[in-house]
Design a protein around this motif. Structure first.
Motif, PDB file in Angstrom:
ATOM      1  N   ASN A  10       0.812  -1.233   0.000  1.00 55.22           N
ATOM      2  CA  ASN A  10       0.000   0.000   0.000  1.00 55.22           C
ATOM      3  C   ASN A  10       0.837   1.271   0.000  1.00 55.22           C
ATOM      4  O   ASN A  10       0.308   2.357  -0.224  1.00 55.22           O
ATOM      5  CB  ASN A  10      -0.953   0.013   1.206  1.00 55.22           C
ATOM      6  CG  ASN A  10      -0.215  -0.061   2.523  1.00 55.22           C
ATOM      7  OD1 ASN A  10       0.745  -0.816   2.643  1.00 55.22           O
ATOM      8  ND2 ASN A  10      -0.635   0.720   3.490  1.00 55.22           N
ATOM      9  N   ARG A  11       2.150   1.150   0.268  1.00 59.85           N
ATOM     10  CA  ARG A  11       2.979   2.366   0.295  1.00 59.85           C
ATOM     11  C   ARG A  11       4.439   1.976   0.047  1.00 59.85           C
ATOM     12  O   ARG A  11       4.775   0.790  -0.047  1.00 59.85           O
ATOM     13  CB  ARG A  11       2.828   3.121   1.620  1.00 59.85           C
ATOM     14  CG  ARG A  11       3.215   2.311   2.852  1.00 59.85           C
ATOM     15  CD  ARG A  11       2.799   3.049   4.125  1.00 59.85           C
ATOM     16  NE  ARG A  11       2.896   2.216   5.297  1.00 59.85           N
ATOM     17  CZ  ARG A  11       3.909   2.229   6.161  1.00 59.85           C
ATOM     18  NH1 ARG A  11       4.923   3.047   5.961  1.00 59.85           N
ATOM     19  NH2 ARG A  11       3.914   1.437   7.211  1.00 59.85           N
ATOM     20  N   ILE A  13       8.075   1.082  -1.095  1.00 61.81           N
ATOM     21  CA  ILE A  13       8.653   0.267  -2.166  1.00 61.81           C
ATOM     22  C   ILE A  13       7.605  -0.714  -2.721  1.00 61.81           C
ATOM     23  O   ILE A  13       7.538  -0.961  -3.923  1.00 61.81           O
ATOM     24  CB  ILE A  13       9.901  -0.482  -1.634  1.00 61.81           C
ATOM     25  CG1 ILE A  13      10.987   0.543  -1.263  1.00 61.81           C
ATOM     26  CG2 ILE A  13      10.410  -1.498  -2.628  1.00 61.81           C
ATOM     27  CD1 ILE A  13      12.175  -0.036  -0.492  1.00 61.81           C
ATOM     28  N   ARG A  34      -2.189  -5.064   4.484  1.00 59.50           N
ATOM     29  CA  ARG A  34      -2.769  -5.603   5.720  1.00 59.50           C
ATOM     30  C   ARG A  34      -4.029  -4.848   6.115  1.00 59.50           C
ATOM     31  O   ARG A  34      -4.746  -5.267   7.003  1.00 59.50           O
ATOM     32  CB  ARG A  34      -1.758  -5.618   6.852  1.00 59.50           C
ATOM     33  CG  ARG A  34      -1.306  -4.294   7.347  1.00 59.50           C
ATOM     34  CD  ARG A  34      -0.496  -4.479   8.600  1.00 59.50           C
ATOM     35  NE  ARG A  34       0.357  -3.340   8.824  1.00 59.50           N
ATOM     36  CZ  ARG A  34       0.988  -3.117   9.938  1.00 59.50           C
ATOM     37  NH1 ARG A  34       0.873  -3.956  10.936  1.00 59.50           N
ATOM     38  NH2 ARG A  34       1.737  -2.054  10.073  1.00 59.50           N
ATOM     39  N   ASP A  58      -2.669  -9.603   6.622  1.00 58.85           N
ATOM     40  CA  ASP A  58      -1.509  -9.351   7.469  1.00 58.85           C
ATOM     41  C   ASP A  58      -0.647 -10.605   7.332  1.00 58.85           C
ATOM     42  O   ASP A  58      -1.164 -11.734   7.453  1.00 58.85           O
ATOM     43  CB  ASP A  58      -1.993  -9.163   8.921  1.00 58.85           C
ATOM     44  CG  ASP A  58      -0.882  -8.742   9.852  1.00 58.85           C
ATOM     45  OD1 ASP A  58       0.180  -9.404   9.850  1.00 58.85           O
ATOM     46  OD2 ASP A  58      -1.077  -7.769  10.589  1.00 58.85           O
ATOM     47  N   ASN A  86       7.721  -8.274   0.384  1.00 60.74           N
ATOM     48  CA  ASN A  86       8.216  -6.908   0.613  1.00 60.74           C
ATOM     49  C   ASN A  86       7.801  -6.357   1.981  1.00 60.74           C
ATOM     50  O   ASN A  86       8.558  -5.630   2.619  1.00 60.74           O
ATOM     51  CB  ASN A  86       7.675  -6.007  -0.508  1.00 60.74           C
ATOM     52  CG  ASN A  86       7.849  -4.535  -0.187  1.00 60.74           C
ATOM     53  OD1 ASN A  86       8.922  -3.971  -0.339  1.00 60.74           O
ATOM     54  ND2 ASN A  86       6.778  -3.894   0.297  1.00 60.74           N
ATOM     55  N   TYR A 170      15.823  -5.182  13.958  1.00 62.49           N
ATOM     56  CA  TYR A 170      15.487  -5.166  12.524  1.00 62.49           C
ATOM     57  C   TYR A 170      16.540  -5.934  11.726  1.00 62.49           C
ATOM     58  O   TYR A 170      16.208  -6.820  10.919  1.00 62.49           O
ATOM     59  CB  TYR A 170      15.406  -3.710  12.046  1.00 62.49           C
ATOM     60  CG  TYR A 170      15.282  -3.547  10.544  1.00 62.49           C
ATOM     61  CD1 TYR A 170      14.089  -3.864   9.892  1.00 62.49           C
ATOM     62  CD2 TYR A 170      16.351  -3.081   9.779  1.00 62.49           C
ATOM     63  CE1 TYR A 170      13.978  -3.716   8.505  1.00 62.49           C
ATOM     64  CE2 TYR A 170      16.242  -2.928   8.402  1.00 62.49           C
ATOM     65  CZ  TYR A 170      15.057  -3.242   7.768  1.00 62.49           C
ATOM     66  OH  TYR A 170      14.948  -3.109   6.408  1.00 62.49           O
ATOM     67  N   LYS A 174      16.188  -9.438   9.548  1.00 64.51           N
ATOM     68  CA  LYS A 174      16.467  -9.500   8.105  1.00 64.51           C
ATOM     69  C   LYS A 174      17.606 -10.488   7.810  1.00 64.51           C
ATOM     70  O   LYS A 174      17.577 -11.185   6.796  1.00 64.51           O
ATOM     71  CB  LYS A 174      16.822  -8.100   7.578  1.00 64.51           C
ATOM     72  CG  LYS A 174      15.625  -7.157   7.498  1.00 64.51           C
ATOM     73  CD  LYS A 174      14.680  -7.562   6.377  1.00 64.51           C
ATOM     74  CE  LYS A 174      13.567  -6.569   6.162  1.00 64.51           C
ATOM     75  NZ  LYS A 174      12.635  -6.976   5.090  1.00 64.51           N
ATOM     76  N   VAL A 203      16.629   3.745   0.212  1.00 68.57           N
ATOM     77  CA  VAL A 203      15.488   4.264  -0.559  1.00 68.57           C
ATOM     78  C   VAL A 203      14.768   5.351   0.228  1.00 68.57           C
ATOM     79  O   VAL A 203      14.454   5.172   1.408  1.00 68.57           O
ATOM     80  CB  VAL A 203      14.493   3.118  -0.892  1.00 68.57           C
ATOM     81  CG1 VAL A 203      13.346   3.636  -1.755  1.00 68.57           C
ATOM     82  CG2 VAL A 203      15.211   1.971  -1.602  1.00 68.57           C
TER      83      VAL A 203
HETATM   84  N1  NAP Z   1      13.384   2.133   2.488  1.00 65.99           N
HETATM   85  C1  NAP Z   1      14.604   1.655   2.551  1.00 65.99           C
HETATM   86  O1  NAP Z   1      15.613   2.403   2.451  1.00 65.99           O
HETATM   87  C2  NAP Z   1      14.845   0.189   2.736  1.00 65.99           C
HETATM   88  C3  NAP Z   1      16.187  -0.229   2.871  1.00 65.99           C
HETATM   89  C4  NAP Z   1      16.420  -1.581   3.045  1.00 65.99           C
HETATM   90  C5  NAP Z   1      15.401  -2.475   3.041  1.00 65.99           C
HETATM   91  N2  NAP Z   1      14.110  -2.056   2.914  1.00 65.99           N
HETATM   92  C6  NAP Z   1      13.057  -3.084   2.886  1.00 65.99           C
HETATM   93  O2  NAP Z   1      12.170  -2.824   1.823  1.00 65.99           O
HETATM   94  C7  NAP Z   1      10.858  -3.272   2.147  1.00 65.99           C
HETATM   95  C8  NAP Z   1       9.863  -2.130   1.996  1.00 65.99           C
HETATM   96  O3  NAP Z   1      10.303  -1.067   2.811  1.00 65.99           O
HETATM   97  P1  NAP Z   1       9.670   0.404   2.751  1.00 65.99           P
HETATM   98  O4  NAP Z   1      10.794   1.335   3.000  1.00 65.99           O
HETATM   99  O5  NAP Z   1       8.824   0.570   1.551  1.00 65.99           O
HETATM  100  O6  NAP Z   1       8.796   0.365   4.070  1.00 65.99           O
HETATM  101  P2  NAP Z   1       7.398   1.078   4.466  1.00 65.99           P
HETATM  102  O7  NAP Z   1       7.166   2.280   3.628  1.00 65.99           O
HETATM  103  O8  NAP Z   1       7.472   1.215   5.950  1.00 65.99           O
HETATM  104  O9  NAP Z   1       6.345  -0.048   4.098  1.00 65.99           O
HETATM  105  C9  NAP Z   1       6.282  -1.242   4.820  1.00 65.99           C
HETATM  106  C10 NAP Z   1       5.107  -2.031   4.264  1.00 65.99           C
HETATM  107  O10 NAP Z   1       5.012  -3.261   4.988  1.00 65.99           O
HETATM  108  C11 NAP Z   1       3.672  -3.386   5.436  1.00 65.99           C
HETATM  109  N3  NAP Z   1       3.568  -4.218   6.633  1.00 65.99           N
HETATM  110  C12 NAP Z   1       4.055  -3.979   7.863  1.00 65.99           C
HETATM  111  N4  NAP Z   1       3.701  -4.964   8.695  1.00 65.99           N
HETATM  112  C13 NAP Z   1       2.958  -5.842   7.971  1.00 65.99           C
HETATM  113  C14 NAP Z   1       2.305  -7.042   8.272  1.00 65.99           C
HETATM  114  N5  NAP Z   1       2.323  -7.571   9.502  1.00 65.99           N
HETATM  115  N6  NAP Z   1       1.624  -7.686   7.292  1.00 65.99           N
HETATM  116  C15 NAP Z   1       1.596  -7.181   6.040  1.00 65.99           C
HETATM  117  N7  NAP Z   1       2.198  -6.036   5.681  1.00 65.99           N
HETATM  118  C16 NAP Z   1       2.878  -5.371   6.649  1.00 65.99           C
HETATM  119  C17 NAP Z   1       3.226  -1.953   5.697  1.00 65.99           C
HETATM  120  O11 NAP Z   1       1.803  -1.891   5.798  1.00 65.99           O
HETATM  121  P3  NAP Z   1       1.042  -0.734   6.664  1.00 65.99           P
HETATM  122  O12 NAP Z   1       0.954   0.466   5.770  1.00 65.99           O
HETATM  123  O13 NAP Z   1      -0.260  -1.349   6.957  1.00 65.99           O
HETATM  124  O14 NAP Z   1       1.892  -0.475   7.861  1.00 65.99           O
HETATM  125  C18 NAP Z   1       3.782  -1.290   4.457  1.00 65.99           C
HETATM  126  O15 NAP Z   1       2.976  -1.548   3.347  1.00 65.99           O
HETATM  127  C19 NAP Z   1      10.950  -3.799   3.569  1.00 65.99           C
HETATM  128  O16 NAP Z   1      11.117  -5.197   3.528  1.00 65.99           O
HETATM  129  C20 NAP Z   1      12.184  -3.130   4.122  1.00 65.99           C
HETATM  130  O17 NAP Z   1      12.776  -3.855   5.164  1.00 65.99           O
HETATM  131  C21 NAP Z   1      13.805  -0.742   2.777  1.00 65.99           C
END
Ligand code: NAP
Length: 271
Positions: A10-11, A13, A34, A58, A86, A170, A174, A203
């Motif tokens: 939903n948001r 990446i 979720r 979820d 993701n 975290y 991972k 990101v």
């Molecule tokens: N951004 C970065 O720089 C970065 C760097 C390294 C790795 N990552 C990885 O990239 C992926 C996406 O990250 P992001 O930065 O886009 O994070 P984000 O904007 O915080 O998005 C996290 C997503 O995961 C969902 N989520 C959380 N708990 C959940 C659950 N129990 N069941 C189903 N969905 C759930 C959230 O849903 P809600 O909206 O409902 O909370 C949201 O859609 C993650 O795996 C993160 O660890 C990101």
């Protein structure tokens, strides 16, 4: 048609994955969120495009995942080509804690590790197990792929080079999921199924936030990352850019990559 499941879509990446994948009418994208009530952008995309299906689950909830798998099975006729794990727990609470900062706060230590582990490690295992029958059906015709989005923070050398001593629960969750990828790869090494842990790189998911908010969030990280990688340009990727790079890696995976952990560049360049 190539079918994709993207969790946490939903948001950030995850949403960028759905946008990019659904732009190709040859793809069918099952966007898992979720909470549909928090998924306005996703629902708007679904209203415009026939190849986007928004489903609620979820990833810690096995019954919800099973329901969603049944719905997908009905649409695809029982197959799934690519699963992108993701969704992740990324709580900012105590994200400045190093492990020794938990001394005397063992209740918080347990809470944080369990919260991160439940979603980022166990949630991924539940998701993979639920979708395995569909993926195995697809793998009879072509290489089916299970991609788990990991992070540079899960890589030992990255932590040592940058001195990244916080984000411990975290990073451990991972690093754990990287091993989950390896375990599935070992289990299904003779099947036409490939498992990969993939880092998106650094990101910027706060693109719409005021500049000061972005600077507060990313400024200190840029300094820390550059201390280990002085050659890095300090640029946090836009989600669309990271996703384009990752989709390129995903498109080139072969069975030889089974179980590996690579970056958005398909190698060990994390930034
Ligand atoms: N951004 C970065 O720089 C970065 C760097 C390294 C790795 N990552 C990885 O990239 C992926 C996406 O990250 P992001 O930065 O886009 O994070 P984000 O904007 O915080 O998005 C996290 C997503 O995961 C969902 N989520 C959380 N708990 C959940 C659950 N129990 N069941 C189903 N969905 C759930 C959230 O849903 P809600 O909206 O409902 O909370 C949201 O859609 C993650 O795996 C993160 O660890 C990101």
């Amino acid at each position: 048609m190539v079918s994709y499941v993207v969790t946490g879509s939903n948001r950030g990446i995850g949403f960028a994955f759905v946008q990019k994948l659904s732009a190709n009418p040859q793809n069918i994208v099952f966007a898992l969120t979720r909470n549909k009530a928090n998924s306005a952008d996703l629902l708007e995309l679904q209203s415009k495009l026939q190849n986007v299906h928004v489903l609620q689950a979820d990833i810690t909830d096995i019954l919800a995942l099973q329901d969603v798998a049944k719905e997908i099975e009905e649409v695809t006729g029982g197959t799934l080509d690519v699963l992108i794990n993701n969704g992740a727990h990324l709580s900012p609470e105590r994200d400045d804690y190093t492990l020794d900062a938990y001394d005397g706060k063992e209740d918080l230590l347990e809470k944080d590790f369990i919260d991160f582990f439940k979603v980022n490690t166990l949630g991924v295992i539940k998701t993979i197990n639920v979708f395995l029958p569909l993926l195995r059906n697809a793998s009879q015709k072509c290489l089916a792929k299970v991609i788990t989005i990991s992070a540079p923070a899960a890589e030992i050398d990255f932590n040592l080079k940058t001195g990244l001593s916080f984000w411990a629960p975290y990073a451990v969750s991972k690093a754990g999921v990287n091993m989950v990828t390896a375990k599935y790869a070992a289990r299904f090494k003779d099947d036409n199924l490939v498992f990969l842990s993939l880092s998106p790189g650094p990101v910027n998911t706060l693109g719409d936030a005021p500049k000061e908010v972005q600077e507060t969030a990313y400024g200190p990280l840029i300094e820390i990352f550059r201390s280990g990688y002085p050659e890095w340009d300090g640029e946090f990727l836009r989600p669309e850019r990271s996703v384009s790079l990752m989709l390129d890696v995903i498109s080139k995976i072969t069975a030889r990559d089974n179980g590996a952990f690579v970056s958005q560049y398909g190698n060990q360049r994390w930034l």
